[in-house]
Design a protein around this motif. Structure first.
Motif, PDB file in Angstrom:
ATOM      1  N   LYS A 467      47.735   9.102  47.135  1.00  0.00           N
ATOM      2  CA  LYS A 467      48.664   8.980  48.267  1.00  0.00           C
ATOM      3  C   LYS A 467      48.011   8.168  49.364  1.00  0.00           C
ATOM      4  O   LYS A 467      46.819   8.316  49.650  1.00  0.00           O
ATOM      5  N   LYS A 469      48.959   8.313  52.624  1.00  0.00           N
ATOM      6  CA  LYS A 469      48.813   9.220  53.760  1.00  0.00           C
ATOM      7  C   LYS A 469      49.118  10.634  53.292  1.00  0.00           C
ATOM      8  O   LYS A 469      50.088  10.860  52.571  1.00  0.00           O
ATOM      9  N   ARG A 472      52.623  12.032  53.854  1.00  0.00           N
ATOM     10  CA  ARG A 472      53.759  11.251  53.362  1.00  0.00           C
ATOM     11  C   ARG A 472      54.184  11.734  51.992  1.00  0.00           C
ATOM     12  O   ARG A 472      53.361  11.961  51.112  1.00  0.00           O
ATOM     13  N   SER A 473      55.511  11.877  51.808  1.00  0.00           N
ATOM     14  CA  SER A 473      56.023  12.316  50.509  1.00  0.00           C
ATOM     15  C   SER A 473      56.078  11.162  49.508  1.00  0.00           C
ATOM     16  O   SER A 473      55.979  11.381  48.297  1.00  0.00           O
ATOM     17  N   THR A 475      54.667   7.324  48.305  1.00  0.00           N
ATOM     18  CA  THR A 475      53.660   6.276  48.393  1.00  0.00           C
ATOM     19  C   THR A 475      54.148   5.102  47.564  1.00  0.00           C
ATOM     20  O   THR A 475      54.352   5.229  46.350  1.00  0.00           O
ATOM     21  N   ARG A 514      62.860   7.789  54.716  1.00  0.00           N
ATOM     22  CA  ARG A 514      61.524   8.251  55.090  1.00  0.00           C
ATOM     23  C   ARG A 514      61.595   9.435  56.047  1.00  0.00           C
ATOM     24  O   ARG A 514      60.899  10.441  55.872  1.00  0.00           O
ATOM     25  N   GLU A 518      60.726  13.622  55.682  1.00  0.00           N
ATOM     26  CA  GLU A 518      59.960  14.339  56.707  1.00  0.00           C
ATOM     27  C   GLU A 518      60.676  15.610  57.131  1.00  0.00           C
ATOM     28  O   GLU A 518      60.072  16.680  57.239  1.00  0.00           O
TER      29      GLU A 518
END
Length: 937
Positions: A467, A469, A472-473, A475, A514, A518
């Motif tokens: 990943k 980050k 983050r879900s 990548t 995105r 979140e």
């Protein structure tokens, strides 16, 4: 002669005696100089303005830069000090004090004038103290008393006087002596106006309806009403005791009390502000409150658990859940906000919330300055805040308890469907960027071999679970490939820019997907064994919070160990004097430990002490309000001098003392209150007094309208649709479709639409369990005065406004209940349908006139209903959203899918029943809109 008249008569005299003039100086003039003048003319010898020093008579007589004496003894009209204070001689003397807001009142000017007329005596400090001591008792009776507190910002505030009657809440609780079997009625009688005659007791049907709603928030069944009426005839006192005990044993009792408590604590399932993130596991705090009331946990224990449960038993999931109370207020930290300001916002919120909830004090009034009306210095505000200086926010692991309802978790499949859609969109855009990258290289005529290698490496990295980050879900290959080249220090003009080749809708779709992922992190937390809680530790360094928070392993060593200080003007960047954790000094000087752990436990123990007069009075005052619709002290969140004084102070103290004697049992207090003659009285006025005066004196019982939640729950109850299951994840009832589908913009994207639960049994749970999103209000609930969750609600308002008609009579939800009630009655096949409808709605049969009118209307409507053709509704499976993309300023649209509607089973529809049932529904609708259904008497 009163003190005020005496003072006025003295000032009216041509000249005071030397003794009276000295007393006037000590009592009035010198405190006035300290308050209005010495800040600029004496407190700081190095910063005396205009050369005018007012610390002594000698320096005052010298005058300032004008070199003229400021005081001419015996001649106020020639004394510059007096002339400047009047603000009427600007040509000669600058008005003093300079600020218009600080100008002296006429009474204050008269003090100075009379003092100068009397020779302007200026005794030294020792003599001033002697004069004050000699007159202390007399002046206190006339002016009020001083109160010892800690850390006042000025001597003037520290020496301020208070009217004794305004300090009632700080006095120790004194249980009055009583003689009668039920002291409540004896103490009410002390303040009953002469000539007023109490109304007789309410009849059995009225009483069981009143008591059942008060303790469960639901109506009694016709069978329960009939059984109680029969028992009531035989023995009123015994039947009432049995009824109250049965209701207190009902699991729905906890739901009713929780509704009251959650109004005070501001319960919601979202964070509010710009993001309004859902708080996935705050529902566990709501259910903790229900369980606590049902178990009749001692109120002092209830306090301690909510303030410091995690400190008391760190491994007990129930107590981790309890501290969710501390986080009930709206709060967020975005990347656009300074973290220190957001942190201070939490500290201010929790300090005030604890004050209002448990101490009936709005402490925020002392945040920027010493309290203007009450003996609460700013020092005390920050001392209490210091108890939370090491309190940090986190969703903590807390295994589900056997008593918790974990049914319905399968609905997470709808969130998973949304997650897949977002991931699919981002994957599609990733492939588009990779294709656009190839075009970019062709247009720039650059060698792409390095890029191609980076893409291959990126695909391998992602395939192995890598990943970019941690939070983050998704990548993407494109983003990862760019990062690889950045690490290789390849010049930026040698590889594609971010979001290469994007069109306006691509920017919008990327952001929606995105940010949607979140937001889903918060929503999916609902089904995980975590508690919306807190922990003790140093303050971590974070710049934004966009996913659930976890407690760090190094909480005691990493981060800032905050030193609480008085903040100038409440500004977190303007700390002044450091303070230690402590209690309200008006109740005695008490300091708490200042270690990282244990501060909140010490505060909780102080609040929950039997000797704390604020705590015990506050809760019994709330209980009284919840039963009678009016508090003994009229502002349950404010026992200060601006709040309403107790109408029956002896009764309030008797209740407070009795609570402690009954081991802090709330249920025992219900028993005492509900068996009193005051509670049992009829609401029919039988005296010449006004109804307002009669209810205030408890001569009659004050009728009340059902709360919004009670109306909805009562309708579901009598139709047979109510799902009585306790606790569990929030449900989503149907609300007005326009409100449900309206675009709701949050930071950077759209919040998801309100989609009701698929099955009727899920939708038709108690209103207590409805998902409470700060940014989405149910219009029905709102119009019937459901309070918003941003501020503590001490008592619900009851308004009567036109939109209530549209909600209750014309609203779809009410018609659906009327149809369901009619269908229930028709399915039961009673010998008399109209009588059965009345029994379910009112707990009584109709009168002859009522039965005749309703029967006639029913038969008339059958023919009309038979002529109407109805179609089955089809819920929307998606909704179009139009927006402006903030990067480009271009318009774009997308379709929000509503997967929850795919399995939607609608409530009973007009097309499902015959014309006779629909016609009976019109009769039912009238009954649901009647005062007899909506009010308690």
């Amino acid at each position: 002669m009163t003190g005020k008249v005496l003072i006025l008569s003295l000032l009216a005299a041509t000249s005071l005696s030397a003794q009276d003039a000295e007393a006037l100086f000590v009592r009035r003039v010198w405190p006035l100089f300290q308050e209005k003048c010495l800040a600029c003319h004496g407190n700081d010898e190095q910063k005396i303005k205009g050369g005018f020093d007012m610390r002594t008579l000698e320096t005052a007589l010298k005058g300032g830069e004008s070199e003229k004496p400021s005081i001419i003894p015996g001649k106020p009209e020639e004394s510059p000090l007096y002339l400047a204070s009047t603000r009427q001689h600007e040509a000669d003397w600058e008005p003093m004090p300079p600020k218009e807001a600080d100008k002296l009142y006429a009474e204050q000017l008269n003090w100075i004038k009379a003092w100068i007329t009397g020779g302007a005596p200026w005794p030294d400090e020792s003599k001033r103290n002697a004069i004050a001591k000699a007159n202390a008792e007399k002046w206190s009776a006339e002016d009020g008393i001083t109160i010892k507190t800690t850390g006042a910002l000025s001597p003037e505030w520290a020496n301020r006087r208070y009217k004794p009657e305004g300090l009632w809440a700080y006095q120790p609780v004194k249980k009055p002596a009583t003689k009668s079997p039920n002291p409540i009625d004896e103490l009410i009688a002390l303040h009953m106006p002469e000539g007023m005659h109490p109304s007789p007791p309410a009849d059995a049907r009225t009483f069981i309806r009143r008591a059942t709603f008060d303790l469960t928030g639901l109506p009694p069944t016709p069978e329960e009403t009939a059984a109680f009426e029969k028992e009531f005839i035989q023995d009123q006192a015994s039947s009432i005791q049995h009824l109250v005990n049965r209701l207190l044993a009902s699991p729905h009792y906890g739901e009713r009390m929780a509704r009251h408590w959650l109004d005070v604590t501001r319960y919601a399932d979202s964070s509010g502000f710009a993001n309004d993130y859902e708080r996935g596991n705050s529902w566990r705090y709501r259910d903790y409150v229900v369980r606590s009331f049902n178990a009749d946990n001692p109120y002092d224990q209830f306090i301690k658990e909510q303030i410091a449960g995690d400190e008391m038993q760190p491994s007990n999931p129930e107590l981790l859940i309890a501290t969710g109370f501390l986080r009930m207020g709206p709060w967020e930290l975005t990347g656009m906000e300074v973290a220190k300001i957001a942190r201070q916002r939490f500290l201010d919120d929790v300090t005030n919330s604890v004050g209002e909830t448990f101490l009936a004090h709005s402490l925020q009034c002392a945040r920027c300055h010493d309290h203007k009306f009450d003996p609460v210095p700013t020092h005390d505000y920050y001392s209490i805040q210091a108890c939370f200086g090491t309190t940090q926010l986190a969703e903590r692991p807390a295994p589900f308890l056997p008593s918790e309802n974990t049914a319905g978790f399968e609905e997470s499949k709808y969130l998973e469907s949304r997650r897949i859609d977002h991931m699919t969109m981002l994957a599609r855009l990733d492939e588009k960027m990779l294709a656009n990258a190839e075009k970019w290289y062709a247009e720039k005529k650059l060698d792409r071999s390095t890029w191609d290698k980076a893409v291959v490496s990126a695909r391998a990295f992602i395939a192995n679970g890598g990943k970019m980050k941690k939070n983050r879900s998704f990548t993407g290959v494109f983003e990862t490939a760019r990062a690889i080249l950045q690490k290789q220090n390849i010049p930026e003009d040698q590889y594609p820019p971010k979001l290469v080749g994007f069109e306006p809708e691509d920017y919008g779709n990327e952001r929606v997907a995105r940010k949607g992922l979140e937001r889903l992190k918060w929503e999916l937390e609902r089904y995980e064994p975590f508690a919306f809680s807190v922990y003790d530790g140093r303050t971590p360094q974070v710049t934004s919070i966009n996913q659930p928070i976890r407690m760090p392993q190094d909480r005691m060593t990493t981060g800032e160990l905050e030193q609480t200080a008085i903040l100038g003007g409440g500004d977190p960047f303007s700390p002044t004097q450091p303070v230690k954790p402590a209690a309200l000094s008006v109740l005695g000087s008490v300091e708490f430990p200042d270690a990282i752990e244990g501060r909140r436990t010490a505060l909780a123990n102080w609040i929950a002490s039997k000797d704390n007069p604020l705590t015990t009075r506050a809760i019994v005052n709330r209980l009284w309000l919840w039963h009678f619709g009016q508090a003994i002290a009229g502002n349950p969140n404010n026992f200060g001098s601006t709040g309403k004084k107790p109408t029956h102070p002896e009764l309030l103290d008797w209740l407070a003392a009795t609570l402690v004697e009954k081991n802090w049992s709330i249920k025992e207090m219900h028993r005492l209150i509900m068996t009193s003659a005051a509670y049992r009285r009829s609401s029919e006025l039988q005296t010449e007094a006004s109804h307002e005066e009669a209810t205030k004196s408890y001569v009659v019982f004050k009728p009340r309208r059902l709360m919004a939640e009670e109306m909805r729950d009562a309708m579901l109850s009598i139709t047979g649709e109510l799902n009585p299951t306790l606790g569990g994840i929030p449900n989503r009832p149907e609300i007005n479709i326009e409100v449900a589908m309206q675009p709701r913009q949050v930071m950077g994207t759209f919040a998801s639409a309100w989609v009701p639960n698929a099955k009727p049994a899920q939708r038709h749970r108690r209103s207590l369990y409805a998902l409470k999103i700060r940014g989405v209000r149910d219009p029905f609930m709102e119009v019937f005065n459901e309070p918003g969750p941003d501020f503590s609600c001490e008592a619900r308002e009851v308004s009567t406004v036109t939109p209530q008609v549209f909600s209750l009579f014309n609203g779809q939800a009410t018609y659906d209940r009327a149809l369901a009630l009619a269908n229930r009655v028709m399915q039961e096949k009673p010998s008399d349908a109209i009588t059965r409808v009345f029994q379910l709605a009112y707990g009584r049969p109709p009168s002859a006139a009522e039965k005749s009118a309703c029967t006639t209307h029913w038969h008339t409507m059958v023919s009309r209903q038979a002529a109407i053709a109805f179609k089955q509704p089809h819920p929307p499976l998606s909704v179009k959203r139009d927006a402006v993309e903030e990067n480009t300023g271009e318009k774009f649209s997308f379709h929000e899918k509503l997967p929850g509607y795919a399995d939607f089973i609608p409530d009973l529809q007009p097309a499902d029943v015959d014309a006779q049932t629909r016609a009976l529904a019109d009769v039912c609708l009238v009954l649901l809109n009647s005062n007899e259904f909506v009010y308690l008497y």
